[in-house]
Design a protein around this motif. Structure first.
Motif, PDB file in Angstrom:
ATOM      1  N   ARG A   1      -2.569  13.145  -5.756  1.00  0.00           N
ATOM      2  CA  ARG A   1      -3.277  14.351  -5.320  1.00  0.00           C
ATOM      3  C   ARG A   1      -2.370  15.541  -5.569  1.00  0.00           C
ATOM      4  O   ARG A   1      -1.154  15.424  -5.430  1.00  0.00           O
ATOM      5  CB  ARG A   1      -3.600  14.289  -3.813  1.00  0.00           C
ATOM      6  CG  ARG A   1      -4.479  13.100  -3.381  1.00  0.00           C
ATOM      7  CD  ARG A   1      -5.914  13.262  -3.865  1.00  0.00           C
ATOM      8  NE  ARG A   1      -6.825  12.223  -3.397  1.00  0.00           N
ATOM      9  CZ  ARG A   1      -7.089  11.097  -4.061  1.00  0.00           C
ATOM     10  NH1 ARG A   1      -6.488  10.825  -5.200  1.00  0.00           N
ATOM     11  NH2 ARG A   1      -7.966  10.238  -3.585  1.00  0.00           N
TER      12      ARG A   1
ATOM     13  N   GLN B   1      -4.636   6.878  -9.550  1.00  0.00           N
ATOM     14  CA  GLN B   1      -5.883   7.046  -8.787  1.00  0.00           C
ATOM     15  C   GLN B   1      -5.628   7.565  -7.375  1.00  0.00           C
ATOM     16  O   GLN B   1      -6.543   8.048  -6.719  1.00  0.00           O
ATOM     17  CB  GLN B   1      -6.635   5.700  -8.733  1.00  0.00           C
ATOM     18  CG  GLN B   1      -7.336   5.318 -10.030  1.00  0.00           C
ATOM     19  CD  GLN B   1      -6.443   4.608 -11.049  1.00  0.00           C
ATOM     20  OE1 GLN B   1      -5.219   4.551 -10.920  1.00  0.00           O
ATOM     21  NE2 GLN B   1      -7.066   4.062 -12.086  1.00  0.00           N
ATOM     22  N   ASP B   2      -4.386   7.445  -6.891  1.00  0.00           N
ATOM     23  CA  ASP B   2      -4.040   7.926  -5.547  1.00  0.00           C
ATOM     24  C   ASP B   2      -3.453   9.332  -5.572  1.00  0.00           C
ATOM     25  O   ASP B   2      -3.282   9.945  -4.524  1.00  0.00           O
ATOM     26  CB  ASP B   2      -2.956   7.021  -4.922  1.00  0.00           C
ATOM     27  CG  ASP B   2      -3.369   5.577  -4.852  1.00  0.00           C
ATOM     28  OD1 ASP B   2      -4.492   5.317  -4.416  1.00  0.00           O
ATOM     29  OD2 ASP B   2      -2.560   4.712  -5.234  1.00  0.00           O
TER      30      ASP B   2
ATOM     31  N   GLU C   1       1.605   5.842 -13.146  1.00  0.00           N
ATOM     32  CA  GLU C   1       1.082   4.505 -13.439  1.00  0.00           C
ATOM     33  C   GLU C   1      -0.323   4.322 -12.864  1.00  0.00           C
ATOM     34  O   GLU C   1      -0.600   4.678 -11.723  1.00  0.00           O
ATOM     35  CB  GLU C   1       2.025   3.450 -12.857  1.00  0.00           C
ATOM     36  CG  GLU C   1       1.631   2.043 -13.268  1.00  0.00           C
ATOM     37  CD  GLU C   1       2.620   0.986 -12.791  1.00  0.00           C
ATOM     38  OE1 GLU C   1       3.805   1.304 -12.579  1.00  0.00           O
ATOM     39  OE2 GLU C   1       2.183  -0.169 -12.644  1.00  0.00           O
ATOM     40  N   GLY C   2      -1.195   3.756 -13.685  1.00  0.00           N
ATOM     41  CA  GLY C   2      -2.556   3.481 -13.239  1.00  0.00           C
ATOM     42  C   GLY C   2      -2.808   1.990 -13.217  1.00  0.00           C
ATOM     43  O   GLY C   2      -1.886   1.177 -13.169  1.00  0.00           O
TER      44      GLY C   2
ATOM     45  N   GLY D   1       0.811  -1.221   0.000  1.00  0.00           N
ATOM     46  CA  GLY D   1       0.000   0.000   0.000  1.00  0.00           C
ATOM     47  C   GLY D   1       0.839   1.264   0.000  1.00  0.00           C
ATOM     48  O   GLY D   1       0.354   2.332   0.337  1.00  0.00           O
ATOM     49  N   ARG D   2       2.121   1.152  -0.377  1.00  0.00           N
ATOM     50  CA  ARG D   2       2.986   2.332  -0.382  1.00  0.00           C
ATOM     51  C   ARG D   2       3.173   2.914  -1.775  1.00  0.00           C
ATOM     52  O   ARG D   2       3.887   3.887  -1.945  1.00  0.00           O
ATOM     53  CB  ARG D   2       4.369   1.971   0.194  1.00  0.00           C
ATOM     54  CG  ARG D   2       4.490   2.201   1.693  1.00  0.00           C
ATOM     55  CD  ARG D   2       3.672   1.208   2.469  1.00  0.00           C
ATOM     56  NE  ARG D   2       3.808   1.373   3.928  1.00  0.00           N
ATOM     57  CZ  ARG D   2       3.134   0.661   4.807  1.00  0.00           C
ATOM     58  NH1 ARG D   2       2.252  -0.231   4.411  1.00  0.00           N
ATOM     59  NH2 ARG D   2       3.301   0.860   6.096  1.00  0.00           N
TER      60      ARG D   2
ATOM     61  N   THR E   1       2.035   4.832  -5.194  1.00  0.00           N
ATOM     62  CA  THR E   1       1.062   5.860  -5.561  1.00  0.00           C
ATOM     63  C   THR E   1       0.645   5.664  -7.018  1.00  0.00           C
ATOM     64  O   THR E   1       1.409   5.945  -7.935  1.00  0.00           O
ATOM     65  CB  THR E   1       1.657   7.263  -5.361  1.00  0.00           C
ATOM     66  OG1 THR E   1       1.999   7.406  -3.985  1.00  0.00           O
ATOM     67  CG2 THR E   1       0.643   8.337  -5.736  1.00  0.00           C
ATOM     68  N   TYR E   2      -0.527   5.135  -7.207  1.00  0.00           N
ATOM     69  CA  TYR E   2      -1.088   5.013  -8.558  1.00  0.00           C
ATOM     70  C   TYR E   2      -1.700   6.351  -8.963  1.00  0.00           C
ATOM     71  O   TYR E   2      -1.943   7.223  -8.125  1.00  0.00           O
ATOM     72  CB  TYR E   2      -2.206   3.964  -8.574  1.00  0.00           C
ATOM     73  CG  TYR E   2      -1.760   2.534  -8.450  1.00  0.00           C
ATOM     74  CD1 TYR E   2      -1.427   1.783  -9.576  1.00  0.00           C
ATOM     75  CD2 TYR E   2      -1.689   1.915  -7.206  1.00  0.00           C
ATOM     76  CE1 TYR E   2      -1.035   0.454  -9.459  1.00  0.00           C
ATOM     77  CE2 TYR E   2      -1.300   0.586  -7.090  1.00  0.00           C
ATOM     78  CZ  TYR E   2      -0.976  -0.143  -8.223  1.00  0.00           C
ATOM     79  OH  TYR E   2      -0.596  -1.454  -8.108  1.00  0.00           O
TER      80      TYR E   2
ATOM     81  N   ARG F   1      -9.423  16.620 -10.428  1.00  0.00           N
ATOM     82  CA  ARG F   1      -9.214  15.177 -10.567  1.00  0.00           C
ATOM     83  C   ARG F   1     -10.513  14.565 -11.078  1.00  0.00           C
ATOM     84  O   ARG F   1     -11.568  14.759 -10.477  1.00  0.00           O
ATOM     85  CB  ARG F   1      -8.846  14.563  -9.220  1.00  0.00           C
ATOM     86  CG  ARG F   1      -8.797  13.036  -9.223  1.00  0.00           C
ATOM     87  CD  ARG F   1      -8.439  12.526  -7.823  1.00  0.00           C
ATOM     88  NE  ARG F   1      -8.321  11.080  -7.790  1.00  0.00           N
ATOM     89  CZ  ARG F   1      -9.329  10.247  -7.514  1.00  0.00           C
ATOM     90  NH1 ARG F   1     -10.531  10.725  -7.255  1.00  0.00           N
ATOM     91  NH2 ARG F   1      -9.138   8.942  -7.488  1.00  0.00           N
TER      92      ARG F   1
END
Ligand code: FES
Ligand code: FES
Lengths: 156, 740
Positions: free
Chosen positions: B220, B217-218, B389-390, B211-212, B214-215, B418
């Protein structure tokens, strides 16, 4: 109306303000708490990308309104399961098996498998496939995912 | 315009040298994303013929590689790291890759077609080798030792005979690697490879598993707001009215954005946008421009042909058909497919001081930059697209469209926006793999050999290129008006040596949905028809399908993959179908072969199937695959890709079909567009042929090409019934079994 809530996320008290009781837990975790583990995939409870543990159970956070959580419910996300330095055995097994392509689905795969192994420490391959039947992967990483769960269970 | 630069890894001009210092704390977006900061007037070169467009050597002994090709979840970041580290004689952990940033990375073309290593990697290899040669040259001058008496290792050039060397960081201070890439540069002898060809662990996997990472979608950015698009209920509907009062109660509502038929909601918080998009009342005109799904193939056949591409012509196929001892004829079809990325598309755009920055999971940031410029009226120089990356995309899905949405909205609200697509947006509005219809005829001589082959492919016109952005089309902003389905005529010609062959692609003026490429575009459909129909010929000749292929195959590398897959699958030589099949579940095996685009990667596969006679259900418990993609960079990465391509294609072939009514797609979620799940996923058994001294070729999508025919052939082997319509649903198989 804005409501202040205190969630228990990854072992820490997480105060959040929620302006709509329908807000799914997923949005609170991602947008208010900045977590990257639980992922948005469908918002329909169909893919598993958003899976977290609530009191040890694998739960689809995209269809869990934050207001439906019981007071004191313990929420664990992929980040809380383990870290880079101290990965959970299931995370370590996924790394060892290189069980990801894009990895977008993997949050759900790990959270679902960790919940499975809590209840059934030594599942056979069929049981693993059944337990993951509602978790979708588009990259086709399934074979490695199953092997990773077997590795974590010590049955490889 | 601010000169683009790095902040985390500050890009500085020091004493004329391009020096990149960086700290890598975590990967994904943060390893990739840099706020614009001043760079002493230095702009990172991106011209594809310059060494320092591709790489920079840091004062800390690290190298940064700038790659126009991006990792779409295929592991290519790791493979490119291996290639660069190998050629630079650096350890792996001293090489980092920056991907797909139009301000920093050269335009190496879109990331598609299994070309990231074959093209992108080879270009980086040449740049790295040119750099290394220059470093040796510099060391030679400084040490007064002839270049051929020097050796580079571990980031240092030193005399072979021993003695003090010079580090790259020391050397590069003498001047930037401001030189042209030498395409004829001597690259490392494969016999010396220490990193290439090894199953190096993926650099991104630990972060992704914890969970580290950053896609997209993450990701910001400060001051960012959220948007959801509200697409028309039918593809061609016009927006007649919007009742803004219907969302007046939404907390944090910023704006209902309407431009032509483009409609979206912008809010402070994401969930509010989701809710508002559902709640918003809008009126749209009626539109029923799609064909009836039940008559799709009649529709395709009736579509105007704009030109014929004759992809091969040998001898006189028509005449030879007339003289053949035996004639066969069949029509194959392949349904409309969607990419089905697990994470729906997402992008962020910010318009500031006349400069548009877009964070996107696009597989083609350089092309997207031009599209966004055209759409917004900005100069391309005023647009920067940064790859983050997505979710895996397998072709041109909705990533670019989300970027178009974000750009339009950023301009409308004056803040970074976004845009996160919903599942229905992705299933309903990402571009589709077009329907494919193929007619084939073959003539056999008395021994059963093919003497004539004639095929006609009914496929949309167009090639690779830019797929028009949904936002630009809906808002009637400048956009492309031609179709871009990808290079879908590939592999319509055959890899076999038959005396009379004519293969023709009838290019159609239209296709029901905005087309784009989906993994193995056209090449999958074409190989499916060719390899399944060839199996029909083998059966007609009473020949073993493997032996029948080998008869007509002259290419030794092709022969080898076929023989090796037969060995791997313990192939029993006999004609299909199985004799005396009994019981409710029938078992069979089918073989298939491709030489990808007839000029690269060789793949052969064997599918094992189980067909339930009473339900018509087909299962593929096991799939064997042998691939020769030349030089292998990372065998574990290649295996991972083969797993993925086989499994995804089994899913496409057994289950997948976009459904629609006269106005729009109706398969808008995972229950109406099911994909293969764990209980039904085949075991994939792989054998790789590595040829370290050959060119590296694409290692991903070629293997998808062989899957549909192998399954069709196996179903025939099991049942004696030929399924010619993808997907091979229980209903179709059952009907075929009953008709038999
Ligand atoms: S995002 Fe929750 S199940 Fe798909
Ligand atoms: S690894 Fe990409 S969706 Fe599963």
């Amino acid at each position: 109306m804005v409501q202040l809530m205190s969630l228990d996320v990854n072992g820490r008290a997480a105060p959040v303000s929620v302006d709509d009781p329908d807000t799914p837990l997923l949005y609170v975790l991602r947008d208010d708490l900045g977590l990257h583990g639980p992922r948005f995939g469908c918002g329909l409870g169909q893919c598993g990308a958003c899976t977290v543990h609530v009191d040890g159970q694998a739960v689809r956070s995209c269809i869990t309104p934050v207001s439906s959580l019981k007071a004191g419910a313990k929420i664990v996300t992929l980040e809380g399961l383990g870290s880079l330095d101290k990965p959970h055995p299931v995370q370590a097994a996924f790394i060892a098996e290189q069980a990801a392509q894009c990895g977008y689905c993997i949050n759900g795969m790990i959270m679902q498998s960790a919940a499975l192994l809590n209840e059934t420490p030594k599942p056979n391959e069929t049981a693993i496939r059944q337990a993951l039947a509602q978790n979708l992967c588009r990259c086709g990483t399934h074979q490695r995912i199953v092997r990773a769960v077997q590795r974590a269970a010590g049955t490889l | 315009m601010t000169a683009p630069a790095l902040s985390r890894r500050s890009l500085l001009l020091q004493g004329g040298a391009l020096v990149v210092g960086f700290s890598l704390s975590d990967r994904g977006a943060s390893a990739q994303t840099f706020a614009p900061v001043a760079t002493n007037g230095f702009a990172k070169p991106v011209a594809p013929d310059r060494v320092d467009s591709f790489l920079a050597l840091g004062a800390d002994g690290h190298a940064t590689i700038f790659s126009g090709k991006v990792d779409l979840g295929t592991g290519v970041e790791t493979a490119l790291t291996q290639i660069a580290a190998e050629e630079l004689d650096l350890p792996l952990d001293r090489v980092t890759v920056v991907q797909g940033d139009t301000a920093l990375t050269p335009d190496q073309g879109p990331t598609y077609g299994s070309l990231s290593i074959q093209k992108g990697g080879v270009e980086i290899r040449q740049a790295a080798a040119t750099a290394r040669a220059r470093l040796v040259q510099m060391a030679s001058e400084r040490l007064g030792v002839p270049a051929d008496e020097l050796v580079s290792e571990n980031g240092t050039v030193r005399p072979k005979a021993g003695g003090q060397g010079l580090s790259y960081a020391d050397l590069v201070k003498e001047g930037r690697l401001d030189l042209k890439v030498d395409p004829a540069v001597k690259t490392k002898d494969p016999a010396q490879f220490a990193l290439v060809g090894k199953p190096v662990a993926r650099v991104d996997i630990p972060e992704k598993m914890t969970g580290r990472f950053t896609y997209m979608q993450d990701y910001r950015v400060p001051g960012m707001v959220h948007a959801r698009v509200v697409r028309p209920p039918t593809i061609g509907a016009d927006l007649q009215g919007v009742d803004e009062a219907s969302v007046a109660d939404i907390p944090g509502l910023i704006k209902v954005v309407r431009q032509g038929n483009f409609l979206a909601i912008v809010t402070e918080k994401e969930w509010a946008a989701v809710k508002a998009a559902k709640q918003l009342r809008a009126t749209w005109s009626e539109w029923e421009g799609l064909p009836e799904q039940g008559k799709l193939w009649q529709h395709v056949r009736a579509t105007k042909v704009t030109k014929d591409d004759v992809t091969s012509s040998t001898g006189d196929a028509e005449a030879a058909l007339g003289q053949a001892a035996r004639k066969l004829e069949a029509t194959y079809d392949f349904a409309i497919h969607t990419h089905g990325s697990i994470g729906p598309s997402c992008a962020i755009a910010e318009l500031k001081d006349g400069f548009l920055t877009c964070w996107t999971a696009s597989q083609m940031t350089h092309a997207l930059r031009k599209q966004l410029a055209a759409m917004t009226g900005l100069a391309p120089e005023a647009v920067r697209c940064i790859y983050v990356e997505g979710s895996g995309c397998y072709g041109r899905n909705g990533h670019e469209d989300a970027a178009g949405d974000a750009a339009l909205l950023a301009r409308a609200v004056g803040r970074p926006v976004r845009v996160q697509w919903s599942r229905a947006d992705e299933h309903g509005w990402d571009p589709k793999g077009p329907p494919t219809l193929i007619d084939l005829k073959a003539g056999l001589d008395p021994q059963g050999n093919v003497t004539a082959w004639s095929s006609q492919f009914h496929i949309p016109e167009g090639a690779a290129g830019n797929v028009p952005l949904v936002a630009a089309s809906l808002a009637d902003l400048p956009h492309e008006t031609t179709m871009a389905p990808g290079n879908i005529i590939g592999n319509s010609a055959l890899p076999y040596a038959f005396p009379n062959v004519r293969t023709v692609c009838h290019r159609l003026a239209s296709t029901p949905f905005r087309p784009s490429w989906i993994r193995t575009p056209g090449r999958m459909q074409n190989t499916y028809a060719n390899e399944a129909f060839l199996d029909e010929c083998a059966a007609a000749a009473g020949a073993d399908p493997l032996e029948y292929r080998l008869r007509a195959l002259k290419d030794p590398r092709g022969i080898e993959v076929l023989k090796r897959v037969a060995e791997l699958a313990m192939w029993q030589a006999r004609p299909s179908p199985v004799k005396d099949a009994a019981g409710d579940v029938l078992r069979g095996r089918g073989i298939s072969y491709v030489k990808y685009e007839l000029n690269r990667t060789y793949v052969a596969g064997v599918a094992e199937v189980e067909v339930n006679r009473s339900t018509g259900q087909v299962r593929v418990p096991r799939f064997f695959v042998v691939q020769d993609c030349g030089q292998i960079i990372n065998p574990d990465g290649v295996r991972n890709q083969l797993d993925g391509n086989v499994i995804q294609t089994v899913s496409r072939v057994l289950l997948e079909e976009v459904t629609f009514d006269r106005g729009a797609v109706t398969s808008l979620d995972w229950s109406s567009y099911p994909i293969l799940t764990f209980p039904d996923v085949p075991e994939v058994v792989i054998d790789l042929i590595d040829r370290p001294t050959e060119k590296p070729w694409g290692a991903g999508e070629p293997s998808a090409a062989i899957v549909p025919a192998a399954v069709s052939n196996a179903v025939f082997d099991a049942t004696g019934v030929r399924v010619r319509s993808v997907p091979f649903t229980p209903a179709k198989v059952k009907a075929a079994l009953q008709g038999a």
